[in-house]
Enzyme design. Structure first.
Site, PDB file in Angstrom:
ATOM      1  N   ILE A 121       0.831  -1.199   0.000  1.00  0.00           N
ATOM      2  CA  ILE A 121       0.000   0.000   0.000  1.00  0.00           C
ATOM      3  C   ILE A 121       0.872   1.257   0.000  1.00  0.00           C
ATOM      4  O   ILE A 121       1.997   1.225   0.479  1.00  0.00           O
ATOM      5  CB  ILE A 121      -0.921  -0.032   1.237  1.00  0.00           C
ATOM      6  CG1 ILE A 121      -1.900   1.107   1.170  1.00  0.00           C
ATOM      7  CG2 ILE A 121      -0.139  -0.037   2.526  1.00  0.00           C
ATOM      8  CD1 ILE A 121      -2.887   1.114   2.288  1.00  0.00           C
TER       9      ILE A 121
ATOM     10  N   ALA B 144       2.248   5.373  -1.413  1.00  0.00           N
ATOM     11  CA  ALA B 144       2.704   6.199  -2.523  1.00  0.00           C
ATOM     12  C   ALA B 144       3.756   5.482  -3.372  1.00  0.00           C
ATOM     13  O   ALA B 144       3.776   5.627  -4.589  1.00  0.00           O
ATOM     14  CB  ALA B 144       3.278   7.502  -1.983  1.00  0.00           C
ATOM     15  N   ILE B 145       4.619   4.681  -2.742  1.00  0.00           N
ATOM     16  CA  ILE B 145       5.706   4.063  -3.522  1.00  0.00           C
ATOM     17  C   ILE B 145       5.162   3.024  -4.505  1.00  0.00           C
ATOM     18  O   ILE B 145       5.439   3.114  -5.704  1.00  0.00           O
ATOM     19  CB  ILE B 145       6.812   3.521  -2.591  1.00  0.00           C
ATOM     20  CG1 ILE B 145       7.529   4.735  -1.971  1.00  0.00           C
ATOM     21  CG2 ILE B 145       7.795   2.625  -3.349  1.00  0.00           C
ATOM     22  CD1 ILE B 145       8.473   4.438  -0.882  1.00  0.00           C
TER      23      ILE B 145
ATOM     24  N   GLU C 113      -1.542  -9.446  -1.885  1.00  0.00           N
ATOM     25  CA  GLU C 113      -2.495  -9.483  -0.759  1.00  0.00           C
ATOM     26  C   GLU C 113      -3.548  -8.395  -0.921  1.00  0.00           C
ATOM     27  O   GLU C 113      -4.677  -8.551  -0.495  1.00  0.00           O
ATOM     28  CB  GLU C 113      -1.782  -9.363   0.579  1.00  0.00           C
ATOM     29  CG  GLU C 113      -1.266  -7.978   0.922  1.00  0.00           C
ATOM     30  CD  GLU C 113      -0.421  -7.978   2.173  1.00  0.00           C
ATOM     31  OE1 GLU C 113       0.439  -8.858   2.296  1.00  0.00           O
ATOM     32  OE2 GLU C 113      -0.614  -7.104   3.020  1.00  0.00           O
TER      33      GLU C 113
HETATM   34  N1  COA Z   1      13.562   6.458  12.072  1.00  0.00           N
HETATM   35  C1  COA Z   1      12.603   7.057  12.816  1.00  0.00           C
HETATM   36  N2  COA Z   1      11.353   7.303  12.347  1.00  0.00           N
HETATM   37  C2  COA Z   1      11.094   6.933  11.094  1.00  0.00           C
HETATM   38  C3  COA Z   1      12.024   6.308  10.280  1.00  0.00           C
HETATM   39  C4  COA Z   1      13.318   6.067  10.814  1.00  0.00           C
HETATM   40  N3  COA Z   1      14.267   5.451  10.085  1.00  0.00           N
HETATM   41  N4  COA Z   1      11.468   6.052   9.075  1.00  0.00           N
HETATM   42  C5  COA Z   1      10.218   6.497   9.132  1.00  0.00           C
HETATM   43  N5  COA Z   1       9.988   7.029  10.351  1.00  0.00           N
HETATM   44  C6  COA Z   1       8.736   7.633  10.806  1.00  0.00           C
HETATM   45  C7  COA Z   1       8.274   8.732   9.879  1.00  0.00           C
HETATM   46  O1  COA Z   1       8.832   9.955  10.277  1.00  0.00           O
HETATM   47  C8  COA Z   1       6.779   8.679  10.071  1.00  0.00           C
HETATM   48  O2  COA Z   1       6.446   9.317  11.297  1.00  0.00           O
HETATM   49  P1  COA Z   1       5.046  10.106  11.476  1.00  0.00           P
HETATM   50  O3  COA Z   1       3.998   9.042  11.406  1.00  0.00           O
HETATM   51  O4  COA Z   1       5.195  10.721  12.810  1.00  0.00           O
HETATM   52  O5  COA Z   1       4.996  11.080  10.318  1.00  0.00           O
HETATM   53  C9  COA Z   1       6.504   7.198  10.274  1.00  0.00           C
HETATM   54  O6  COA Z   1       7.733   6.621  10.705  1.00  0.00           O
HETATM   55  C10 COA Z   1       6.018   6.480   9.029  1.00  0.00           C
HETATM   56  O7  COA Z   1       6.957   6.610   8.015  1.00  0.00           O
HETATM   57  P2  COA Z   1       6.546   6.623   6.481  1.00  0.00           P
HETATM   58  O8  COA Z   1       7.803   6.512   5.705  1.00  0.00           O
HETATM   59  O9  COA Z   1       5.632   7.763   6.183  1.00  0.00           O
HETATM   60  O10 COA Z   1       5.706   5.287   6.405  1.00  0.00           O
HETATM   61  P3  COA Z   1       4.735   4.757   5.270  1.00  0.00           P
HETATM   62  O11 COA Z   1       3.362   5.211   5.531  1.00  0.00           O
HETATM   63  O12 COA Z   1       5.312   4.968   3.909  1.00  0.00           O
HETATM   64  O13 COA Z   1       4.788   3.197   5.609  1.00  0.00           O
HETATM   65  C11 COA Z   1       5.904   1.261   6.443  1.00  0.00           C
HETATM   66  C12 COA Z   1       6.002   2.504   5.569  1.00  0.00           C
HETATM   67  C13 COA Z   1       7.225   0.529   6.308  1.00  0.00           C
HETATM   68  C14 COA Z   1       5.677   1.644   7.883  1.00  0.00           C
HETATM   69  C15 COA Z   1       4.713   0.386   5.938  1.00  0.00           C
HETATM   70  O14 COA Z   1       4.895   0.057   4.592  1.00  0.00           O
HETATM   71  C16 COA Z   1       4.579  -0.899   6.742  1.00  0.00           C
HETATM   72  O15 COA Z   1       3.971  -0.899   7.787  1.00  0.00           O
HETATM   73  N6  COA Z   1       5.174  -2.010   6.242  1.00  0.00           N
HETATM   74  C17 COA Z   1       5.188  -3.284   6.932  1.00  0.00           C
HETATM   75  C18 COA Z   1       4.194  -4.281   6.391  1.00  0.00           C
HETATM   76  C19 COA Z   1       4.251  -4.526   4.916  1.00  0.00           C
HETATM   77  O16 COA Z   1       5.199  -4.225   4.226  1.00  0.00           O
HETATM   78  N7  COA Z   1       3.194  -5.156   4.437  1.00  0.00           N
HETATM   79  C20 COA Z   1       3.055  -5.584   3.056  1.00  0.00           C
HETATM   80  C21 COA Z   1       2.230  -4.737   2.178  1.00  0.00           C
HETATM   81  S1  COA Z   1       0.637  -4.178   2.697  1.00  0.00           S
END
Ligand code: COA
Length: 433
Positions: A215, A217-218, A237
């Site tokens: 899910i 933007a990427i 999924e």
């Molecule tokens: N250190 C500290 N904080 C970090 C960080 C890091 N290295 N990288 C991201 N964050 C913080 C961001 O600042 C953001 O904080 P906020 O909510 O206060 O703004 C938060 O973490 C989310 O980061 P973001 O990059 O915006 O997340 P995203 O919405 O693009 O989601 C995942 C990325 C990895 C969290 C998400 O894809 C996920 O939960 N993946 C695990 C499960 C998965 O891959 N399932 C399969 C497909 S559905």
């Protein structure tokens, strides 16, 4: 009794329906945009009647009133994937997080987490009395099959999805008729960074590949760069709106899939009404329970399976954290490892973990590529599972590389302003003989 007579006998109001939930019950909610928000709201309003009702779900797209502080003692959240509605309650100790691979969730319903009540959201019955699970089949159908009591919102606005996605009226205990549009997820904003990441991921995708896209933007940005490809397949999924555009452009045909040829194999849908209309009665959209869709052994039956998911941090060894920030649980494992491993089983398969090279943490820009994961962070994808890591600065192939080579490959795709510091750390860590 015919199913039509059974149906009539089972209809109740939502207020009556939630009285069947008892203190101490484990209640599983329909997943993501399939959550029957109306009945859940009535359950929350009836909170005084309950003590210690355990509410279990994954991506929570409803208001999650059961997770509010004033509900302590009445409801206890047990989340398998935290989101905006449930994160705070777990942080504050009023709920818990259970780690699990997504494909194993239906197994939990049968053994470790037996289900007392499943609250689901389905279409009105067809001529045989079968209701479709619509936008969410994934863990929802298995929860209904395992539950002692099934409360169903029968919702004429639910798209009728096909596949292994039906429940007969005879298997439902209480029916609440309530027509309400399915929750929509706004289209993600794609900026310059996502575009670059999308283009880098697309460089790894070939004509005829079968895709899993997570899910956000990427994955959507990746789809923008696939318009010139041919005969892509889907085994994922979930899907969102981007797939509709690629289907309309004739790019997604599923014609070259060697497994379930011609079908998009999917667990749940999450997007706008346009996606839900696309899926309605569409024989190409093959909805299935998640112990089928996400089982790495099933995924691996697709040749040339490419998975694209995201992450929060990766260390020099290629250990990937995608779900916690230190000890703070942020989301969950979801299907990431299911697909990373499924892609490894797939002949010609590849798995991609794609993310911006930096994160903005309360105004401070940090590198997501680090020598060591932040203390307390969980390893979602292990260093032995990881394959490609992609940022806006390029592609790092890690599988088959030594620890020394991995560190170098990762630094090459880190944000330029962090490379010098990362290089210093690498030299301290890996002695040159
Ligand atoms: N250190 C500290 N904080 C970090 C960080 C890091 N290295 N990288 C991201 N964050 C913080 C961001 O600042 C953001 O904080 P906020 O909510 O206060 O703004 C938060 O973490 C989310 O980061 P973001 O990059 O915006 O997340 P995203 O919405 O693009 O989601 C995942 C990325 C990895 C969290 C998400 O894809 C996920 O939960 N993946 C695990 C499960 C998965 O891959 N399932 C399969 C497909 S559905």
């Amino acid at each position: 009794m015919s199913w039509k007579e059974e149906y009539k006998a089972k209809v109740k109001t939502a207020e009556e329906a939630v009285k069947a939930i008892k203190s101490g019950n484990r209640v599983v909610l329909g997943h993501a945009v399939g959550e029957p928000v109306y009945i859940v709201q009535k359950m929350v309003e009836n909170y005084e009647a309950y003590k210690d009702v355990e509410v279990v779900n994954m991506v929570a797209m409803g208001p999650s009133g059961f997770a509010k502080p004033e509900m302590a003692g009445h409801f206890r959240v047990n989340s398998l994937f935290l989101g905006g509605g449930t994160r705070k309650c777990v942080e504050e100790g009023r709920g818990d997080f259970t780690p699990t691979f997504f494909y194993q969730v239906p197994g939990l319903w049968k053994t470790e987490l037996p289900v007392d009540v499943a609250i689901i959201n389905v279409t009105p019955p067809d001529e045989d009395g079968n209701c479709s699970f619509g936008v969410s089949c994934d863990y929802t159908k298995p929860a209904a099959e395992a539950a002692k009591l099934v409360i169903a919102q029968v919702n004429a606005k639910m798209p009728r999805t096909l596949g292994n996605s039906f429940i007969n009226v005879k298997d439902i205990d209480i029916i609440v008729e309530h027509d309400v549009p399915i929750v929509e997820l706004p289209l993600p904003k794609i900026g310059e960074i996502e575009e670059k990441i999308g283009a880098n991921c697309a460089s790894l995708i070939k004509d005829g590949d079968t895709l899993q896209l997570g899910i956000g933007a990427i994955p959507d940005a990746v789809l923008h760069f696939l318009k010139e490809k041919k005969d892509l397949g889907i085994h994922s999924e979930m899907i969102s709106d981007g797939i509709v555009d690629l289907y309309n452009a004739g790019v997604v045909t599923c014609a070259k899939k060697n497994f379930k040829t011609g079908k998009m194999v999917i667990g749940f849908l999450m997007g706008t009404q346009r996606l839900y209309d696309f899926a309605n009665n569409n024989p190409m959209v093959d909805m299935n329970p998640i112990d089928f869709v996400n089982d790495p052994r099933i995924i691996g039956q697709n040749d040339n399976l490419v998975s694209v998911n995201s992450a929060l941090q990766v260390d020099f060894m290629g250990q990937v954290c995608s779900e916690s920030i230190g000890l703070r649980q942020f989301s969950g494992i979801g299907g990431q490892v299911d697909f990373v491993r499924g892609a490894a089983f797939s002949k010609g398969g590849r798995s991609i973990l794609a993310f911006p090279a930096t994160a903005d943490v309360k105004g401070t820009v940090v590198s997501k590529i680090v020598p060591l994961l932040t203390e307390g962070s969980t390893v979602t994808t292990s260093r032995c599972d990881v394959d490609y890591v992609v940022t806006e600065f390029g592609v790092a192939k890690l599988k088959g590389k030594t620890l020394r080579e991995r560190a170098k490959a990762l630094i090459a795709v880190a944000a330029p302003q962090f490379r010098e510091e990362l290089e210093k750390e690498r030299k301290l860590r890996f002695k040159e003989a």
